[in-house]
Design an enzyme around this catalytic site. Structure first.
Site, PDB file in Angstrom:
ATOM      1  N   LYS A 126      88.118   3.045  12.960  1.00 27.23           N
ATOM      2  CA  LYS A 126      88.016   4.419  12.306  1.00 27.23           C
ATOM      3  C   LYS A 126      88.824   4.374  10.817  1.00 27.23           C
ATOM      4  O   LYS A 126      88.573   4.614   9.865  1.00 27.23           O
ATOM      5  CB  LYS A 126      88.311   5.671  12.989  1.00 27.23           C
ATOM      6  N   ASP A 127      90.223   3.792  11.173  1.00 35.25           N
ATOM      7  CA  ASP A 127      91.143   3.796   9.946  1.00 35.25           C
ATOM      8  C   ASP A 127      90.790   2.767   8.998  1.00 35.25           C
ATOM      9  O   ASP A 127      90.733   2.897   7.737  1.00 35.25           O
ATOM     10  CB  ASP A 127      92.665   3.658  10.683  1.00 35.25           C
TER      11      ASP A 127
ATOM     12  N   ASP B 237      87.487   2.019   8.450  1.00 35.95           N
ATOM     13  CA  ASP B 237      86.568   2.238   7.740  1.00 35.95           C
ATOM     14  C   ASP B 237      86.725   3.299   6.678  1.00 35.95           C
ATOM     15  O   ASP B 237      86.320   3.476   5.811  1.00 35.95           O
ATOM     16  CB  ASP B 237      85.460   3.021   8.760  1.00 35.95           C
TER      17      ASP B 237
ATOM     18  N   LYS C  82      74.204  -2.405  17.806  1.00 36.21           N
ATOM     19  CA  LYS C  82      75.226  -3.243  17.041  1.00 36.21           C
ATOM     20  C   LYS C  82      76.332  -3.544  18.003  1.00 36.21           C
ATOM     21  O   LYS C  82      77.254  -2.792  18.533  1.00 36.21           O
ATOM     22  CB  LYS C  82      76.030  -2.360  15.849  1.00 36.21           C
TER      23      LYS C  82
ATOM     24  N   ARG D 290      81.588 -16.892  11.671  1.00 37.09           N
ATOM     25  CA  ARG D 290      81.028 -16.416  10.394  1.00 37.09           C
ATOM     26  C   ARG D 290      81.756 -16.909   9.284  1.00 37.09           C
ATOM     27  O   ARG D 290      81.316 -17.315   8.216  1.00 37.09           O
ATOM     28  CB  ARG D 290      80.653 -15.051  10.476  1.00 37.09           C
TER      29      ARG D 290
ATOM     30  N   CYS E 133     109.335  17.991  40.675  1.00 41.46           N
ATOM     31  CA  CYS E 133     107.932  18.391  40.446  1.00 41.46           C
ATOM     32  C   CYS E 133     108.047  19.599  39.258  1.00 41.46           C
ATOM     33  O   CYS E 133     108.554  20.589  39.531  1.00 41.46           O
ATOM     34  CB  CYS E 133     107.446  18.981  41.607  1.00 41.46           C
TER      35      CYS E 133
ATOM     36  N   CYS F 197     106.664  22.896  41.208  1.00 42.53           N
ATOM     37  CA  CYS F 197     107.428  23.626  42.297  1.00 42.53           C
ATOM     38  C   CYS F 197     108.814  23.113  42.654  1.00 42.53           C
ATOM     39  O   CYS F 197     109.555  23.854  43.257  1.00 42.53           O
ATOM     40  CB  CYS F 197     106.568  23.239  43.501  1.00 42.53           C
TER      41      CYS F 197
END
EC number: 6.5.1.2
Length: 687
Positions: A38-39, A41, A115, A136, A410, A413
């Site tokens: 995302k970053d 893109d 894709k 590629r 915890c 509690c």
């Protein structure tokens, strides 16, 4: 002067963006990304917008016109030139953008393909024999990886011809190398056990694996491959991409079972919508849907830019990984007392929803991942799974970050925390009976669809019942009356009278008393006893009291139980207040025994069956129950171990996968016959 200053600033910004895009692209193709897809893109699109608004910027040397990335220096692999140039794909990110592309790229037919989130590969076959394989690279030159390609089972060393499809003298095939999610999980587990760095995602695992120096190490990674195109060829011609795929399949090359040929833009958009809902049904990771003009002459007419063909586009789904700021690490307490750290983050959009919290599993995982409070982190959200923090982005640290300190008490509690057993990674709160967090979680679980299905009892209702003291534990749940609910917020009006939700809760509880015995067993929250073990126990004993009195070795001998679960059952019934739950529920009229009746004939004994789509007369759970009652195993995913797929209306990717694997398919109208005989009606898969 001001204009010149503006130009310098624009040029500087372009140079900065171009350098960042190139750097992150190199890291991505090397399998060592620093940022999320995302970053990246967003960076790339900002560079595109800058160039579109300022035509003087960029040019032929812009990364927006480059394909992939050059082979890394000193990679150890020889550079080779592809017979025909390879391209990247342009992306669209919305239905409107896709519609615009379809409008300016009309065609008689399109292909829609998943894709694949993997690594592009170029295969060259001469007279049917694999002579070379390469990455590629930059589209013109890639790295020669033939020895490693030969170690991938899915890549045939020799093509097989048929009368309709004789093997061509020369063939260049494009495909995607990937690793299946299950194999990826096992690979990372093994690397963690060996103290090695884990891969960030399956795509990076595939990229890292294909560049191994030892082909045998590549073989152990269990890489897979699917073809998605052809390049140069001699002795073979096709009119369309779909015809080319038919030929590839005939020659023994793997093609995608998910590709569909459609003839209208509306059908393309429907395929986009379908895979948005089913993206985790595929056998590989996918992040979008590729749309291609099917006719090869039309492809040639549309041509290509320096980077991408104009006859194809990739629709990118909302990313399942995103980066955000980790504001804090807190802990939550589950129904069995397990204390789980979770991340509190700046809200970020991922996989189509806004996320502000994510799991960190346990304190050992926090240390192993090296996450610090204040880090920028990468998170992942796959389907309906709770988001998780994958890793910190160490390059963004400024020194203000701090380590997480796991609590000793915890948070709900105040009881001192400890592992239940010395070897446990998880720490637990031992106050199982009255810890409000555990009790809330148990009540919410009891009300779930997989147990009693008490629609009017949610987490807020459970919290209110505990906070007001109406319930001290789950033993008196089925004794609740409308009078008990007076004054309990979610179940009363502003005047303190019981509202519709309160009346619904009492009615739901009355109905739940008649639940199947296995659901009652599952509702007890015995450690390791989920629906599968609960069914096995109910089928073996038909009485909760008999289960409580059964010797541990007898419980362990039940198929679906085993020694660990048997020990947990025995330990659970040794506790006085646990037995009081069963006694109180029984007194309230909850099912604690059932008539075994006549056992259904075990026609499906030993068979693993998957149900998909709508089966008339059965809910999905009822269909699974019918299979289990006849000795079968009902699972949720199709694999080579699946014996049959029951496919009803709306069956989609699971049926496609069954057809690909040769798994026999039972049509919905033949389900009853299948249950009665164990035989598969009709001819089988794909017919």
């Amino acid at each position: 002067m001001a204009a010149a200053s503006d130009d310098r600033e624009l040029t500087a910004r372009w140079e900065e963006l171009a350098a960042e895009v190139r750097r992150h692209r190199r890291l991505y193709y090397a399998g060592e990304p620093e940022i999320t897809d995302k970053d990246f893109d967003e960076l790339f699109r900002e560079l595109e917008r800058l160039e579109a608004d300022n035509p003087g910027l960029g040019g032929d040397d812009s990364p927006t016109r480059e394909v992939g990335a050059p082979a890394p220096e000193a990679s150890g692999f020889a550079d080779v030139e592809h017979p025909q140039r390879m391209y990247s794909l342009d992306n669209v990110f919305s239905a409107d953008e896709l519609s615009d592309w379809l409008a300016r790229t009309p065609a008689e037919a399109y292909l829609t393909e998943l894709k694949i989130d993997g690594l592009s590969i170029d295969l060259v076959y001469e007279n049917g024999r694999l002579s070379r394989a390469a990455t590629r690279g930059d589209g013109a030159i890639g790295e020669e990886i033939t020895a490693n390609a030969r170690a991938i089972d899915a890549i045939p060393q020799r093509l097989t011809g048929t009368n309709d499809h004789p093997v061509p003298a020369f063939l260049e095939v494009r495909g995607e190398v990937f690793i299946r999610p299950k194999d990826f999980a096992e690979l990372n587990e093994a690397r963690a056990a060996a103290g090695e760095r884990q891969f960030a995602n399956p795509r990076n695992a595939a990229a890292g694996s294909i560049r191994q120096k030892n082909p045998e190490a590549v073989r152990r990674r269990r890489l897979d491959m699917i073809c998605h195109g052809i390049g140069a060829r001699e002795g073979f011609e096709a009119a369309s991409q779909s015809e080319a795929y038919d030929a590839l399949a005939a020659w023994g090359l793997p093609v995608s079972p998910y590709t569909r040929r459609v003839t209208t833009a509306d059908e393309v958009l429907k395929r986009v919508e379908y895979w948005a809902e089913h993206r985790h049904d595929a056998l590989h990771e996918m992040d979008g849907l590729v749309v291609k003009v099917d006719d090869l002459d039309s492809q040639e007419d549309y041509g290509a830019t320096s980077r991408a063909p104009r006859w194809a586009i990739a629709y990118k789904y909302p990313p399942e990984e995103a980066s955000t700021k980790l504001l804090d690490i807190r802990v939550g307490v589950g129904r069995t007392g397990r204390v789980t750290p979770f991340a509190v983050m700046e809200p970020v959009s991922v996989a189509g929803s806004t996320v502000s919290m994510a799991t960190l599993h346990n304190q050992s995982e926090v240390k192993r991942k090296g996450v610090l409070i204040g880090d920028d982190v990468v998170i992942r959200k796959a389907g309906e799974i709770i988001p998780e923090v994958l890793r910190p982005i160490e390059s963004r640290r400024d020194g203000s970050e701090r380590a997480f300190v796991f609590p000793t008490l915890c948070p709900a509690c105040g009881t001192r925390l400890a592992p239940q057993k010395a070897e446990d990674a998880d720490w637990r709160c031992p106050n199982t009976r009255s810890c409000p967090a555990q009790l809330t979680a148990r009540l919410t679980y009891i009300a779930g669809r997989g147990v009693f299905d008490i629609e009017a009892l949610g987490e807020k209702g459970a919290e209110a019942l505990i906070r007001t003291g109406v319930l001290a534990d789950e033993s008196t749940l089925f004794d609740l009356t409308e009078e008990d609910l007076e004054g309990v917020g979610p179940y009363t009006t502003t005047r303190g009278e019981v509202n519709a939700s309160g009346r619904a809760l009492v009615a739901n509880l009355e109905q739940a008393k008649n639940a199947d015995l296995w659901r009652v067993i599952a509702a007890l929250s015995i450690r390791h006893v989920g629906p599968t073990a609960a069914r096995a126990l109910a089928a073996a004993y038909h009485d909760l009291g008999d289960i409580a009195r059964a010797p541990e070795e007898d419980l362990a001998a039940i198929d679906g139980v085993g020694p660990t679960t048997a020990r947990a059952i025995a330990e659970w019934f040794d506790v006085d207040w646990h037995r009081a739950i069963v006694e109180r529920w029984a007194a309230a009229g909850v099912t604690t025994s059932e008539d075994p009746g006549e056992e259904a004939e075990q026609t499906l004994s030993g068979l693993t069956v998957v149900v998909t789509g709508t089966i008339e007369g059965y809910s999905r759970q009822e269909a699974k129950d019918a299979i289990v009652a006849r000795g079968g195993k009902a699972t949720g995913s199709v694999s080579k171990k699946t014996d049959a797929l029951v496919a009803g209306a709306g069956a989609g990717s699971k049926q496609a996968k069954a057809e690909e694997l040769g798994v026999p398919i039972v049509p919905a109208e033949g389900f009853e016959e299948f249950l009665a005989t164990g035989e598969i009606p009709g001819a089988g898969a794909g017919d």
